[in-house]
Design a protein around this motif. Structure first.
Motif, mmCIF file in Angstrom:
data_model
loop_
_atom_site.group_PDB
_atom_site.id
_atom_site.type_symbol
_atom_site.label_atom_id
_atom_site.label_comp_id
_atom_site.label_asym_id
_atom_site.label_seq_id
_atom_site.Cartn_x
_atom_site.Cartn_y
_atom_site.Cartn_z
ATOM 1 N N VAL A 26 -61.241 -36.429 28.609
ATOM 2 C CA VAL A 26 -60.826 -37.821 28.412
ATOM 3 C C VAL A 26 -62.060 -38.709 28.529
ATOM 4 N N ASP A 27 -62.258 -39.548 27.527
ATOM 5 C CA ASP A 27 -63.403 -40.455 27.575
ATOM 6 C C ASP A 27 -63.035 -41.638 28.462
ATOM 7 N N VAL A 28 -63.261 -41.446 29.778
ATOM 8 C CA VAL A 28 -62.801 -42.396 30.782
ATOM 9 C C VAL A 28 -63.302 -43.801 30.478
ATOM 10 N N ALA A 29 -64.601 -43.903 30.177
ATOM 11 C CA ALA A 29 -65.207 -45.205 29.953
ATOM 12 C C ALA A 29 -64.508 -45.946 28.822
ATOM 13 N N ARG A 30 -64.281 -45.218 27.721
ATOM 14 C CA ARG A 30 -63.708 -45.845 26.540
ATOM 15 C C ARG A 30 -62.310 -46.397 26.848
ATOM 16 N N TYR A 31 -61.493 -45.584 27.548
ATOM 17 C CA TYR A 31 -60.126 -46.023 27.805
ATOM 18 C C TYR A 31 -60.070 -47.188 28.777
ATOM 19 N N ARG A 32 -61.019 -47.213 29.734
ATOM 20 C CA ARG A 32 -61.072 -48.359 30.644
ATOM 21 C C ARG A 32 -61.319 -49.647 29.854
ATOM 22 N N VAL A 33 -62.308 -49.573 28.948
ATOM 23 C CA VAL A 33 -62.653 -50.772 28.182
ATOM 24 C C VAL A 33 -61.487 -51.167 27.278
ATOM 25 N N TYR A 34 -60.814 -50.177 26.662
ATOM 26 C CA TYR A 34 -59.629 -50.481 25.835
ATOM 27 C C TYR A 34 -58.606 -51.263 26.646
ATOM 28 N N ALA A 35 -58.289 -50.744 27.834
ATOM 29 C CA ALA A 35 -57.272 -51.387 28.665
ATOM 30 C C ALA A 35 -57.683 -52.818 28.979
ATOM 31 N N ALA A 36 -58.972 -53.011 29.299
ATOM 32 C CA ALA A 36 -59.444 -54.356 29.635
ATOM 33 C C ALA A 36 -59.342 -55.275 28.416
ATOM 34 N N LEU B 128 -44.696 -56.656 26.897
ATOM 35 C CA LEU B 128 -44.006 -55.466 27.405
ATOM 36 C C LEU B 128 -43.992 -54.358 26.365
ATOM 37 N N VAL B 129 -43.709 -54.722 25.108
ATOM 38 C CA VAL B 129 -43.651 -53.710 24.052
ATOM 39 C C VAL B 129 -45.021 -53.068 23.875
ATOM 40 N N VAL B 130 -46.065 -53.914 23.831
ATOM 41 C CA VAL B 130 -47.423 -53.374 23.658
ATOM 42 C C VAL B 130 -47.758 -52.423 24.808
ATOM 43 N N HIS B 131 -47.481 -52.865 26.047
ATOM 44 C CA HIS B 131 -47.788 -52.015 27.183
ATOM 45 C C HIS B 131 -46.942 -50.741 27.155
ATOM 46 N N GLY B 132 -45.650 -50.908 26.811
ATOM 47 C CA GLY B 132 -44.755 -49.747 26.762
ATOM 48 C C GLY B 132 -45.213 -48.727 25.726
ATOM 49 N N LEU B 133 -45.577 -49.209 24.526
ATOM 50 C CA LEU B 133 -46.026 -48.288 23.484
ATOM 51 C C LEU B 133 -47.336 -47.626 23.884
ATOM 52 N N LEU B 134 -48.225 -48.406 24.515
ATOM 53 C CA LEU B 134 -49.496 -47.836 24.975
ATOM 54 C C LEU B 134 -49.253 -46.709 25.964
ATOM 55 N N ARG B 135 -48.279 -46.966 26.883
ATOM 56 C CA ARG B 135 -48.021 -45.970 27.924
ATOM 57 C C ARG B 135 -47.546 -44.649 27.354
ATOM 58 N N ARG B 136 -46.726 -44.703 26.280
ATOM 59 C CA ARG B 136 -46.215 -43.429 25.810
ATOM 60 C C ARG B 136 -47.070 -42.841 24.683
ATOM 61 N N SER B 137 -48.177 -43.532 24.345
ATOM 62 C CA SER B 137 -49.057 -42.973 23.327
ATOM 63 C C SER B 137 -50.096 -42.066 23.993
ATOM 64 N N ALA C 172 -53.962 -40.701 28.675
ATOM 65 C CA ALA C 172 -55.334 -40.786 29.194
ATOM 66 C C ALA C 172 -55.375 -41.706 30.408
ATOM 67 N N PHE C 173 -54.656 -42.852 30.329
ATOM 68 C CA PHE C 173 -54.604 -43.788 31.451
ATOM 69 C C PHE C 173 -54.130 -43.068 32.707
ATOM 70 N N ARG C 174 -53.009 -42.332 32.554
ATOM 71 C CA ARG C 174 -52.435 -41.699 33.740
ATOM 72 C C ARG C 174 -53.348 -40.608 34.272
ATOM 73 N N ALA C 175 -53.946 -39.879 33.332
ATOM 74 C CA ALA C 175 -54.841 -38.805 33.764
ATOM 75 C C ALA C 175 -55.994 -39.382 34.574
ATOM 76 N N LEU C 176 -56.580 -40.484 34.087
ATOM 77 C CA LEU C 176 -57.763 -40.990 34.786
ATOM 78 C C LEU C 176 -57.364 -41.735 36.052
ATOM 79 N N ARG C 177 -56.109 -42.205 36.115
ATOM 80 C CA ARG C 177 -55.679 -42.858 37.338
ATOM 81 C C ARG C 177 -55.426 -41.817 38.426
ATOM 82 N N ASP C 178 -54.806 -40.686 38.018
ATOM 83 C CA ASP C 178 -54.466 -39.678 39.020
ATOM 84 C C ASP C 178 -55.704 -38.983 39.551
ATOM 85 N N ASP C 179 -56.597 -38.594 38.659
ATOM 86 C CA ASP C 179 -57.840 -37.973 39.106
ATOM 87 C C ASP C 179 -58.886 -38.154 38.017
#
Lengths: 285, 347
Positions: free
Chosen positions: B222-232, B192-201, B206-213
């Motif tokens: 935003v380097d969409v590809a890079r952030y997708r791979v990071y999340a995975a 939870l902490v890791v995800h929470g910190l990621l969300r507010r960093s 970038a996650f929210r931007a690429l999710r919304d559009d």
């Protein structure tokens, strides 16, 4: 080698019919039906119960086909209605989640009410020699039925007004509406057809190996993989992919062993998707 | 082809855009609240071994749900191999520790890294070939099925159907039910902490931007590809770590511990309960599901039917997830106009 290729063709033809039902629904309406395998299982079970009630196999199988079509119709009239109101990938995703729910409902009920039941249509008769290979009668009859089904599908989509209407909806929904075709009605017909195809798979499959109540999910997954490899929305692609994967599967299983052959099948599918995301015969939109 | 489509797909499941609290105390506050409530569970579950086992499994599923939520909810990649990635962690830890003789902690870390690499690789392939949601789903599903068959088939190493005994960790605090519970809870809070910190960093933006559009995000640099791979990578590491830790606690791994039907399907139901794309939603969903599953145990196979009905109802009418919707109903003051979003984090 000839024997395993022939086995692969028998299997591949069934893969093809399985995938054709899924790919039609996707191509026409952008709907992925994850309860597809469950429709097949229910049709098989209806056939079994009808036979147990004393009806001969052939009429019982026909009743099974009707059950499959009816189930397709029920899907169209109920959980797919809200799906049709969405468009694009949102539609695919909602259809996927809702039909997954429907698959659980059917699986849960069947496992509770009819655990361990399965349809097993034994076709008796001497083995038939094809290309110097003795084929079991069940496989021959199953393949015969499948080939007839493929012929009927080809005729339907190539030469009838209905088939042309359906193809025009696949190509351009708005345009077909303009020339007086009702896409909603076509979708309903296709869901019935897809249900019937699922029933045919259950019945022909049960001539080679029993189709039990738990098979729904694996049938769906297999159909999905063949569909994607063939190209979503392409019927010829579904049959080509079915044959290719069927032959890969049975050649691999006779030379390498069963468990690796399934993995080889899966890897072959994955490689095809990665190299050609649109599938073997798919068209990039 | 996939760009807009993916964005449309994820906004469907994520419901309305989720507000992210920027204040650090609030973030840790909500995680601490979850931790405090869950920490009290052994007090009323008591010394029933079976029930503690269920509670520990529930926490493992909470980790799986957080990992899946990070990958699917935040970046719209439909990973249908949650169980398989957890299995890479579980079997990896067991085999490295027992067969190869690697120290337990190192085995766990290596196995989690392995899961992260596999998840990252799957994501990289999907991103590079710009596969849409469905195709990425099929590729990961194929991986899940291959993993299951490999485990079943390579029975000399994995024990096949019956699985293997994990001797690493035996005789330690990991096999004491209560301490094992707190170890697992610690892992949930870590995720939870890791995800929470990621969300507010910056990554979270970038996650929210690429999710919304996705297209707009790409245009905004935003380097969409890079952030997708990071999340995975991060999400899969969570799955592998949780799967490995659970293997050490349970003392036994088998194909059904990490099967598609047993893990992935359940995680999807949990997210339907808790709300996809929220921070603590997955944990709430896992808790509610675990309790519900215990209450309905009498129903046997009919439970599956009940979950099917629930999935249909939830995705049809309450797309944001059951718990966020209920929370909003409770929080909404009588007389306030309908549709007012609650403050801060939903859930």
């Amino acid at each position: 080698m000839t024997a395993s290729i022939l086995d692969g063709i028998v299997l591949g033809l069934q893969f093809g019919v399985l995938a054709a039902g899924l790919t039609l629904v996707y191509g026409l309406g952008g709907v992925l039906n994850l309860a597809y395998g469950q429709i097949a299982v229910v049709s098989g079970l209806v056939t079994l119960l009808t036979m147990e009630a004393g009806v001969p196999a052939v009429p019982a199988a026909l009743i099974g086909l009707v059950a499959g079509g009816a189930l397709g119709l029920i899907f169209d009239l109920t959980i797919l209605q809200p799906v049709y109101r969405r468009h694009g990938e949102a539609r695919v995703l909602l259809s996927l989640l809702l039909t997954l729910g429907a698959a659980f409902v059917i699986d849960g009920y069947l496992n509770w009410r009819y655990p361990l039941r399965g349809l097993n249509l034994r076709i008796t008769g001497d083995p038939l020699v094809v290309f110097g290979v003795r084929m079991r009668m069940g496989s021959v009859v199953a393949s015969g039925i499948t080939i007839v089904v493929i012929g009927v599908l080809y005729w339907l989509f190539r030469y009838t007004r209905l088939g042309r209407a359906i193809r025009s909806v696949i190509q351009d929904e708005e345009g077909s509406r303009l020339v007086g075709i009702d896409p909603q009605l076509m979708m309903r017909l296709i869901l019935v057809l897809s249900g019937v195809l699922a029933a045919i798979v259950a019945i022909t499959r049960s001539m080679v190996a029993p189709v039990n109540v738990r098979a729904g999910f694996s049938l769906t997954v297999l159909g999905l993989i063949v569909t994607v490899v063939g190209g979503l929305g392409s019927i010829p692609g579904a049959f080509l992919a079915g044959l290719v994967l069927g032959i890969i599967n049975s050649v691999a299983s006779s030379y390498i062993g069963t468990f690796l052959s399934l993995i080889i099948l899966l890897v072959a599918a994955a490689i095809t998707i990665v190299i050609r995301p649109t599938g073997l015969l798919g068209v990039r939109e | 082809m996939s760009g807009r489509a993916v964005a449309a797909g994820t906004s469907l499941v994520a419901g309305a855009e989720t507000r992210v609290s920027r204040s650090l105390p609030r973030l840790f506050g909500s995680i601490a609240a979850v931790g405090a409530v869950l920490a009290a569970v052994p007090l009323w579950v008591g010394d029933s071994r079976v029930r503690m086992g269920v509670a520990i499994l529930g926490l493992a599923f909470a980790c799986y749900a957080i990992g899946f939520n990070l990958i699917f909810g935040s970046t719209g990649q439909l990973f249908l191999c949650v169980g398989a990635l957890a299995g890479v962690g579980g079997y990896g830890t067991a085999l490295l520790a027992d067969r190869v003789g690697v120290p337990v902690v190192a085995a766990l870390v290596l196995a989690a890294l392995g899961a992260a690499l596999v998840g990252g690789l799957l994501s990289w392939v999907a991103v590079r070939r710009s596969l849409g949601v469905i195709f990425a789903g099929i590729i990961t599903l194929i991986f899940a099925l291959s993993f299951e068959n490999l485990v079943l088939g390579a029975s000399t190493i994995t024990g096949g159907d019956s699985g293997i005994q994990v001797s690493a960790g035996s005789g330690t605090f990991l096999r004491e039910r209560t301490t094992a519970y707190y170890v697992m809870l610690g892992l949930v809070l870590l995720c939870l902490v890791v995800h929470g910190l990621l969300r507010r960093s910056r990554v979270g933006w970038a996650f929210r931007a690429l999710r919304d559009d996705e297209v707009a995000a790409e245009l905004a640099g935003v380097d969409v590809a890079r952030y997708r791979v990071y999340a995975a990578l991060v999400g899969s590491a969570m799955l592998g770590l949780a799967g490995g830790t659970y293997a050490l606690i349970a003392g036994r791994v088998s194909p059904t511990t990490y099967g598609f039907a047993q893990v992935d399907v359940v995680v999807i139901v949990m997210l339907a309960f808790g709300g996809i794309g929220t921070l603590v939603g997955p944990v709430l969903g896992a808790t509610v599901f675990t309790i519900l599953d215990e209450l309905l145990i009498e129903l046997g196979q009919l439970r599956l039917l009940a979950y099917g009905v629930l999935i249909i109802v939830l995705f049809l009418w309450i797309r944001r997830g059951l718990i966020p919707t209920l929370a909003e109903l409770v929080r909404r003051k009588p007389g306030s106009p309908p549709g007012t979003a609650p403050d801060g984090e939903p859930g």
